[in-house]
Motif scaffolding. Structure first.
Motif, PDB file in Angstrom:
ATOM      1  N   MET A 155      77.940 100.030  72.275  1.00 40.41           N
ATOM      2  CA  MET A 155      76.903 100.448  71.339  1.00 40.41           C
ATOM      3  C   MET A 155      76.526  99.337  70.358  1.00 40.41           C
ATOM      4  O   MET A 155      75.354  99.165  70.026  1.00 40.41           O
ATOM      5  N   ALA A 156      77.518  98.563  69.902  1.00 39.83           N
ATOM      6  CA  ALA A 156      77.190  97.426  69.032  1.00 39.83           C
ATOM      7  C   ALA A 156      76.328  96.423  69.792  1.00 39.83           C
ATOM      8  O   ALA A 156      75.363  95.866  69.248  1.00 39.83           O
ATOM      9  N   GLY A 157      76.662  96.193  71.055  1.00 38.13           N
ATOM     10  CA  GLY A 157      75.872  95.285  71.878  1.00 38.13           C
ATOM     11  C   GLY A 157      74.466  95.791  72.119  1.00 38.13           C
ATOM     12  O   GLY A 157      73.518  95.006  72.220  1.00 38.13           O
ATOM     13  N   GLN A 158      74.311  97.116  72.188  1.00 36.28           N
ATOM     14  CA  GLN A 158      72.990  97.691  72.410  1.00 36.28           C
ATOM     15  C   GLN A 158      72.059  97.460  71.220  1.00 36.28           C
ATOM     16  O   GLN A 158      70.872  97.181  71.391  1.00 36.28           O
ATOM     17  N   VAL A 159      72.593  97.570  70.015  1.00 40.29           N
ATOM     18  CA  VAL A 159      71.772  97.297  68.833  1.00 40.29           C
ATOM     19  C   VAL A 159      71.300  95.843  68.859  1.00 40.29           C
ATOM     20  O   VAL A 159      70.116  95.547  68.676  1.00 40.29           O
ATOM     21  N   ALA A 160      72.226  94.929  69.121  1.00 33.22           N
ATOM     22  CA  ALA A 160      71.884  93.503  69.146  1.00 33.22           C
ATOM     23  C   ALA A 160      70.925  93.178  70.287  1.00 33.22           C
ATOM     24  O   ALA A 160      69.976  92.402  70.114  1.00 33.22           O
ATOM     25  N   GLU A 192      57.778 101.072  71.515  1.00 27.39           N
ATOM     26  CA  GLU A 192      58.849 101.881  72.084  1.00 27.39           C
ATOM     27  C   GLU A 192      60.240 101.261  71.954  1.00 27.39           C
ATOM     28  O   GLU A 192      61.223 101.976  71.784  1.00 27.39           O
ATOM     29  N   LEU A 193      60.342  99.943  72.051  1.00 25.30           N
ATOM     30  CA  LEU A 193      61.661  99.321  71.956  1.00 25.30           C
ATOM     31  C   LEU A 193      62.366  99.595  70.628  1.00 25.30           C
ATOM     32  O   LEU A 193      63.587  99.780  70.612  1.00 25.30           O
ATOM     33  N   ASP A 198      66.819 102.290  67.469  1.00 21.81           N
ATOM     34  CA  ASP A 198      67.244 103.340  66.547  1.00 21.81           C
ATOM     35  C   ASP A 198      68.220 104.305  67.217  1.00 21.81           C
ATOM     36  O   ASP A 198      69.189 104.755  66.600  1.00 21.81           O
ATOM     37  N   MET A 199      67.963 104.636  68.470  1.00 23.22           N
ATOM     38  CA  MET A 199      68.888 105.497  69.208  1.00 23.22           C
ATOM     39  C   MET A 199      70.262 104.847  69.310  1.00 23.22           C
ATOM     40  O   MET A 199      71.295 105.495  69.127  1.00 23.22           O
ATOM     41  N   ALA A 200      70.276 103.540  69.598  1.00 20.86           N
ATOM     42  CA  ALA A 200      71.546 102.817  69.692  1.00 20.86           C
ATOM     43  C   ALA A 200      72.259 102.808  68.347  1.00 20.86           C
ATOM     44  O   ALA A 200      73.479 103.012  68.265  1.00 20.86           O
ATOM     45  N   TYR A 201      71.496 102.585  67.280  1.00 22.41           N
ATOM     46  CA  TYR A 201      72.082 102.517  65.942  1.00 22.41           C
ATOM     47  C   TYR A 201      72.695 103.856  65.538  1.00 22.41           C
ATOM     48  O   TYR A 201      73.799 103.922  64.997  1.00 22.41           O
ATOM     49  N   GLN A 202      71.981 104.933  65.807  1.00 23.12           N
ATOM     50  CA  GLN A 202      72.489 106.260  65.469  1.00 23.12           C
ATOM     51  C   GLN A 202      73.734 106.603  66.290  1.00 23.12           C
ATOM     52  O   GLN A 202      74.699 107.176  65.772  1.00 23.12           O
ATOM     53  N   THR A 203      73.717 106.255  67.563  1.00 24.14           N
ATOM     54  CA  THR A 203      74.873 106.550  68.412  1.00 24.14           C
ATOM     55  C   THR A 203      76.075 105.718  67.997  1.00 24.14           C
ATOM     56  O   THR A 203      77.218 106.201  68.016  1.00 24.14           O
ATOM     57  N   GLY A 222      71.698 101.611  55.567  1.00 22.26           N
ATOM     58  CA  GLY A 222      71.442 100.219  55.923  1.00 22.26           C
ATOM     59  C   GLY A 222      71.047 100.072  57.363  1.00 22.26           C
ATOM     60  O   GLY A 222      70.850 101.027  58.091  1.00 22.26           O
ATOM     61  N   GLY A 223      70.952  98.815  57.779  1.00 21.65           N
ATOM     62  CA  GLY A 223      70.743  98.528  59.187  1.00 21.65           C
ATOM     63  C   GLY A 223      69.310  98.394  59.609  1.00 21.65           C
ATOM     64  O   GLY A 223      69.041  98.161  60.768  1.00 21.65           O
ATOM     65  N   SER A 224      68.356  98.564  58.696  1.00 19.94           N
ATOM     66  CA  SER A 224      66.966  98.450  59.102  1.00 19.94           C
ATOM     67  C   SER A 224      66.608  96.994  59.301  1.00 19.94           C
ATOM     68  O   SER A 224      67.174  96.105  58.687  1.00 19.94           O
ATOM     69  N   MET A 225      65.663  96.764  60.189  1.00 16.26           N
ATOM     70  CA  MET A 225      65.193  95.416  60.450  1.00 16.26           C
ATOM     71  C   MET A 225      63.690  95.391  60.322  1.00 16.26           C
ATOM     72  O   MET A 225      63.029  96.406  60.413  1.00 16.26           O
TER      73      MET A 225
END
Length: 259
Positions: A155-160, A192-193, A198-203, A222-225
């Motif tokens: 999941m961390a990799g998915q956000v990145a 869409e990306l 956001d889905m990755a971040y929430q999960t 936090g975590g917004s880009m």
């Protein structure tokens, strides 16, 4: 007396020369008239750039990178279905398989209409070469991890990974001068990306909660880009994120499975 005066004169001349040499070594040479004085390197030929993210402006090369992103997402999501025991992670992975499969079909259909045969992308510079090597290493790691260690890493990799994908698509939008169907595809991706991200971040936040740690995802501020005009941090609790390139729909936390 004359010899003394000559010595004083010579010493003064040497001192003045030394001062002049020191000043020339430490003082920057002013730029010629009309020069900007900027040291920013020129953009690479044939590349589009946005905030440090770069993609080729060649249509085939760009499509190859989209295809590579989709295939990587599908492979990692399949590993999540096998190696995770977390229902939120499994649901997120199921959504990624559906969305990126649909997205890749659009990429391949477009390439076929243009008579383009896509291949594995070749890195254009050292940065991209290292990024591709890191992706392979990440897949190798996910193949052996199980349970909670897998969930955290995936999941961390998915956000990145989605931050990287968004940056590349924004670079294409700003620098490719695409028209027609390609322009529509790029615009759709920019919309869409961020929902994927956001889905990755929430999960990821739910994974952290399950492990008893905090710092990201659901319930965090936090975590917004900010990629250009797009801000895509965690959405308000209870909101849903509609699917992505494939048009599927799921909750931002991934708790609702795609049918």
């Amino acid at each position: 007396m004359k010899r003394t005066l000559h010595g004083v004169t010579l010493a003064a001349a040497l001192f003045a020369g030394g001062v002049s040499l020191a000043q020339s070594a430490t003082s920057p040479t002013p730029p010629p008239p009309g020069a900007s004085g900027s040291t920013k390197p020129a953009a690479m030929k044939g590349m589009a750039e946005f905030k440090g993210f770069m993609v080729p402006t060649d249509e085939k090369a760009f499509l190859e990178r989209l295809h590579h992103i989709n295939q990587t997402e599908i492979l990692q999501a399949q590993l999540a279905q096998k190696n995770s025991q977390n229902p939120d992670v499994k649901s997120y992975a199921e959504s990624m398989i559906k969305m990126h499969t649909d997205a890749d079909q659009k990429v391949m259909t477009y390439a076929t209409t243009k008579k383009l045969k896509l291949a594995e992308p070749k890195p254009v510079d050292e940065m991209e070469r290292k990024a591709m090597a890191a992706t392979k290493a990440e897949i190798a790691k996910l193949e052996v991890l199980k349970g909670s260690p897998f969930d955290s890493s995936y999941m961390a990799g998915q956000v990145a990974a989605h931050d990287m994908a968004i940056g590349k698509v924004m670079a294409a939008q700003h620098g490719m001068n695409a028209t027609g169907e390609m322009a529509t595809m790029i615009t759709t991706l920019t919309q869409e990306l961020p929902k994927h991200r956001d889905m990755a971040y929430q999960t990821l936040g739910k994974v952290d909660d399950a492990m008893g740690v905090g710092g990201s995802g659901a319930g965090m501020q936090g975590g917004s880009m900010d990629h250009g005009s797009m801000k895509h941090g965690p959405p308000p609790s209870g909101t849903t994120g509609s699917g992505s390139m494939g048009g599927a729909t799921g909750t931002t936390g991934g708790s609702t499975k795609t049918k």
